[in-house]
Write an enzyme that holds these catalytic residues in place. Structure first.
Site, PDB file in Angstrom:
ATOM      1  N   SER A  22       0.826  -1.203   0.000  1.00  0.00           N
ATOM      2  CA  SER A  22       0.000   0.000   0.000  1.00  0.00           C
ATOM      3  C   SER A  22       0.860   1.253   0.000  1.00  0.00           C
ATOM      4  O   SER A  22       1.965   1.268   0.567  1.00  0.00           O
ATOM      5  CB  SER A  22      -0.861  -0.030   1.265  1.00  0.00           C
ATOM      6  OG  SER A  22      -1.401   1.233   1.506  1.00  0.00           O
TER       7      SER A  22
ATOM      8  N   TYR B  79      -2.100  -1.424  10.629  1.00  0.00           N
ATOM      9  CA  TYR B  79      -2.309  -1.973   9.281  1.00  0.00           C
ATOM     10  C   TYR B  79      -1.125  -1.616   8.381  1.00  0.00           C
ATOM     11  O   TYR B  79      -0.531  -2.482   7.730  1.00  0.00           O
ATOM     12  CB  TYR B  79      -3.620  -1.437   8.667  1.00  0.00           C
ATOM     13  CG  TYR B  79      -3.681  -1.646   7.173  1.00  0.00           C
ATOM     14  CD1 TYR B  79      -3.847  -2.925   6.641  1.00  0.00           C
ATOM     15  CD2 TYR B  79      -3.527  -0.570   6.275  1.00  0.00           C
ATOM     16  CE1 TYR B  79      -3.868  -3.123   5.259  1.00  0.00           C
ATOM     17  CE2 TYR B  79      -3.555  -0.761   4.907  1.00  0.00           C
ATOM     18  CZ  TYR B  79      -3.725  -2.039   4.401  1.00  0.00           C
ATOM     19  OH  TYR B  79      -3.736  -2.232   3.037  1.00  0.00           O
TER      20      TYR B  79
ATOM     21  N   LYS C   2       2.045  -3.938   6.429  1.00  0.00           N
ATOM     22  CA  LYS C   2       2.470  -3.912   5.018  1.00  0.00           C
ATOM     23  C   LYS C   2       3.980  -3.668   4.934  1.00  0.00           C
ATOM     24  O   LYS C   2       4.692  -4.308   4.155  1.00  0.00           O
ATOM     25  CB  LYS C   2       1.708  -2.821   4.248  1.00  0.00           C
ATOM     26  CG  LYS C   2       0.247  -3.131   4.052  1.00  0.00           C
ATOM     27  CD  LYS C   2       0.049  -4.388   3.209  1.00  0.00           C
ATOM     28  CE  LYS C   2      -1.399  -4.767   3.051  1.00  0.00           C
ATOM     29  NZ  LYS C   2      -1.593  -6.101   2.466  1.00  0.00           N
TER      30      LYS C   2
HETATM   31  P1  NAD Z   1     -10.791  -7.359   0.665  1.00  0.00           P
HETATM   32  O1  NAD Z   1     -11.017  -7.372   2.129  1.00  0.00           O
HETATM   33  O2  NAD Z   1     -11.952  -7.091  -0.222  1.00  0.00           O
HETATM   34  O3  NAD Z   1     -10.094  -8.719   0.187  1.00  0.00           O
HETATM   35  C1  NAD Z   1      -9.229  -9.455   1.018  1.00  0.00           C
HETATM   36  C2  NAD Z   1      -9.715 -10.888   1.004  1.00  0.00           C
HETATM   37  O4  NAD Z   1      -8.860 -11.675   1.821  1.00  0.00           O
HETATM   38  C3  NAD Z   1     -11.136 -11.048   1.556  1.00  0.00           C
HETATM   39  O5  NAD Z   1     -11.908 -11.789   0.643  1.00  0.00           O
HETATM   40  C4  NAD Z   1     -10.941 -11.803   2.862  1.00  0.00           C
HETATM   41  O6  NAD Z   1     -12.045 -12.632   3.159  1.00  0.00           O
HETATM   42  C5  NAD Z   1      -9.650 -12.574   2.581  1.00  0.00           C
HETATM   43  N1  NAD Z   1      -8.864 -12.928   3.770  1.00  0.00           N
HETATM   44  C6  NAD Z   1      -8.433 -12.115   4.765  1.00  0.00           C
HETATM   45  N2  NAD Z   1      -7.706 -12.798   5.649  1.00  0.00           N
HETATM   46  C7  NAD Z   1      -7.658 -14.088   5.210  1.00  0.00           C
HETATM   47  C8  NAD Z   1      -7.047 -15.279   5.694  1.00  0.00           C
HETATM   48  N3  NAD Z   1      -6.340 -15.292   6.828  1.00  0.00           N
HETATM   49  N4  NAD Z   1      -7.215 -16.412   4.973  1.00  0.00           N
HETATM   50  C9  NAD Z   1      -7.930 -16.430   3.822  1.00  0.00           C
HETATM   51  N5  NAD Z   1      -8.530 -15.329   3.323  1.00  0.00           N
HETATM   52  C10 NAD Z   1      -8.395 -14.176   4.009  1.00  0.00           C
HETATM   53  O7  NAD Z   1      -9.624  -6.291   0.397  1.00  0.00           O
HETATM   54  P2  NAD Z   1      -9.116  -5.682  -0.991  1.00  0.00           P
HETATM   55  O8  NAD Z   1      -9.503  -4.253  -1.034  1.00  0.00           O
HETATM   56  O9  NAD Z   1      -9.461  -6.572  -2.110  1.00  0.00           O
HETATM   57  O10 NAD Z   1      -7.549  -5.718  -0.717  1.00  0.00           O
HETATM   58  C11 NAD Z   1      -6.728  -6.794  -1.150  1.00  0.00           C
HETATM   59  C12 NAD Z   1      -5.320  -6.567  -0.651  1.00  0.00           C
HETATM   60  O11 NAD Z   1      -4.842  -5.296  -1.117  1.00  0.00           O
HETATM   61  C13 NAD Z   1      -5.192  -6.527   0.867  1.00  0.00           C
HETATM   62  O12 NAD Z   1      -3.985  -7.157   1.233  1.00  0.00           O
HETATM   63  C14 NAD Z   1      -5.138  -5.047   1.166  1.00  0.00           C
HETATM   64  O13 NAD Z   1      -4.462  -4.769   2.365  1.00  0.00           O
HETATM   65  C15 NAD Z   1      -4.384  -4.517  -0.042  1.00  0.00           C
HETATM   66  N6  NAD Z   1      -4.654  -3.097  -0.315  1.00  0.00           N
HETATM   67  C16 NAD Z   1      -5.946  -2.683  -0.496  1.00  0.00           C
HETATM   68  C17 NAD Z   1      -6.200  -1.325  -0.725  1.00  0.00           C
HETATM   69  C18 NAD Z   1      -7.611  -0.820  -0.877  1.00  0.00           C
HETATM   70  O14 NAD Z   1      -7.818   0.387  -0.770  1.00  0.00           O
HETATM   71  N7  NAD Z   1      -8.597  -1.650  -1.155  1.00  0.00           N
HETATM   72  C19 NAD Z   1      -5.127  -0.413  -0.791  1.00  0.00           C
HETATM   73  C20 NAD Z   1      -3.821  -0.896  -0.619  1.00  0.00           C
HETATM   74  C21 NAD Z   1      -3.591  -2.244  -0.386  1.00  0.00           C
END
Ligand code: NAD
Ligand code: UDP
Length: 338
Positions: free
Chosen positions: A125, A149, A153
């Site tokens: 991120s 959080y 990362k």
């Molecule tokens: P999201 O919550 O929609 O997707 C994450 C998925 O991981 C979910 O489906 C959740 O059920 C699953 N999950 C979490 N912990 C788990 C575990 N221990 N075992 C199995 N499944 C698990 O989030 P997103 O927005 O799709 O983000 C995806 C990734 O990108 C994350 O790592 C997040 O930190 C990173 N990210 C997201 C953003 C944003 O703004 N959306 C920005 C920067 C980084």
């Protein structure tokens, strides 16, 4: 070619990436435990593409489970999205965040090494840039990170860097996302936050559809042209395509590298609200209130490294991001719950 394992593939960014992978002919395996998603998104990805994926429900920290997935399938590379991502919640339950986000990564890498699968794309991120001066480029030292959080990362990046130094067979790409919004143009998949959203676009959508009464703009006295914070919003489909480019690079690369995925353009909170009202033809009830703790005034990417080395560039503008977000919302007023 073996399959791409997508952890967290039922989530917001993961589901859009699965669509892109299937559409470019890759075999996809998804792992998710649905802590923040539902099986419905998996069904819809298959519906959009007309292609099947393999799905395994389980927790990424469960090594026996991971070993069973790797032994039953020929995995070529992994995109690791699974993790918890709510900044505010991470301050309330930091141990859950460190446990989930870091132990998942360690269990995954150990299992991958055991099966000699050493190609990994990791979701990081822009938050790791902390209080650096934007535009952020990948050579900057991480800045002051203000929440657990963000620290998960940063630590994950360090773990992966150390791993690649210890074993030159690994190919690891870190992708630092800026602010993903928007949805697939079909309106069938999108972001489905649980409870009251924390992020700007999901909040706008809930106000626009009448589920929440008013949007509070967090601060109108920043040193920006209109006084509101500036972010680098990127269409989730552009972001998803960035992962396809990263996978291509993994095939001819060994070591560890980092890429920003953003548009390189800043957009203020008021600009996003005005654009949403214009393209979606909705009046948003909003007022300008106090600043939110921990918010940086301005955050946007230097995208030149990804453009040159991944041959990837975001193409959708803010208007299209608003239009696609709104289509998802009005087609699914209750998200995946129908
Ligand atoms: P999201 O919550 O929609 O997707 C994450 C998925 O991981 C979910 O489906 C959740 O059920 C699953 N999950 C979490 N912990 C788990 C575990 N221990 N075992 C199995 N499944 C698990 O989030 P997103 O927005 O799709 O983000 C995806 C990734 O990108 C994350 O790592 C997040 O930190 C990173 N990210 C997201 C953003 C944003 O703004 N959306 C920005 C920067 C980084
Ligand atoms: N924001 C806002 N009202 C909200 C939610 C967010 O004004 O209800 C602002 C927030 O202060 C920030 C921008 O919108 O300036 C983007 O916030 P978000 O939480 O989506 O992303 P992040 O701050 O994590 O980059």
């Amino acid at each position: 070619m073996g399959s791409v394992l997508v952890t967290g593939g039922a989530g917001y960014i993961g589901s859009h990436t699965c669509v892109e992978l299937l559409e470019c002919g890759r075999e996809v395996i998804v792992i998710d435990n649905f802590v923040n998603s539902s099986y419905e998104s998996i069904k819809r990805v298959q519906d959009i593409t007309g292609k099947k994926m393999k799905f395994f429900e389980g927790d990424m920290r469960d090594r026996d489970f991971l070993r069973s997935v790797f032994s039953e399938n020929e995995v070529d590379s992994v995109i690791h999205f699974a993790g918890l991502k709510a900044v505010g919640e991470s301050c309330e339950v930091p141990l859950e965040y460190y446990d989930n986000n870091l132990n998942s990564l360690i269990a995954l890498c150990e299992t991958m090494a055991g099966f000699n699968v050493k190609k990994l794309v990791f979701s990081s991120s822009a938050t790791v840039y902390g209080d650096n001066q934007p535009p952020y480029n990948e050579n900057m030292k991480p800045g002051l990170i203000t929440n657990p959080y963000g620290r998960t990362k940063y630590m994950a990046e360090q773990i992966l860097s150390d791993l690649s130094i210890s074993d030159g067979e690994w190919s690891i790409l870190i992708l630092r996302y800026f602010n993903p919004i928007g949805a697939h143009e079909s309106g069938k998949i999108g972001e489905d936050p649980k409870g009251i959203p924390n992020n700007l676009m999901p909040y706008i959508l809930k106000v626009a559809i009448g589920e929440l009464p008013e949007l509070k703009v967090f601060g109108g006295d920043y040193k920006t042209p209109d006084g509101t914070c500036i972010r680098d919003y990127i269409h989730v489909v552009d972001l998803a395509k960035g992962h396809i480019s990263a996978l291509k690079k993994l095939d001819k690369f060994k070591g560890f590298d980092i890429y920003n995925l953003g548009t390189g353009k800043g957009c203020s909170v008021l600009e996003l609200i005005n654009k949403f009202e214009e393209v979606c033809k909705v009046n948003l009830n909003y007022s300008v209130g106090d600043r939110r703790d921990g918010d940086l005034p301005v955050c946007f990417a230097d995208t030149s490294k990804a453009e040159k080395q991944l041959n990837w560039k975001a193409k959708y503008d803010i208007g299209r991001m608003c239009e696609d977000s709104w289509r998802w919302q009005i087609s699914n007023p209750k998200g995946y719950k129908r």
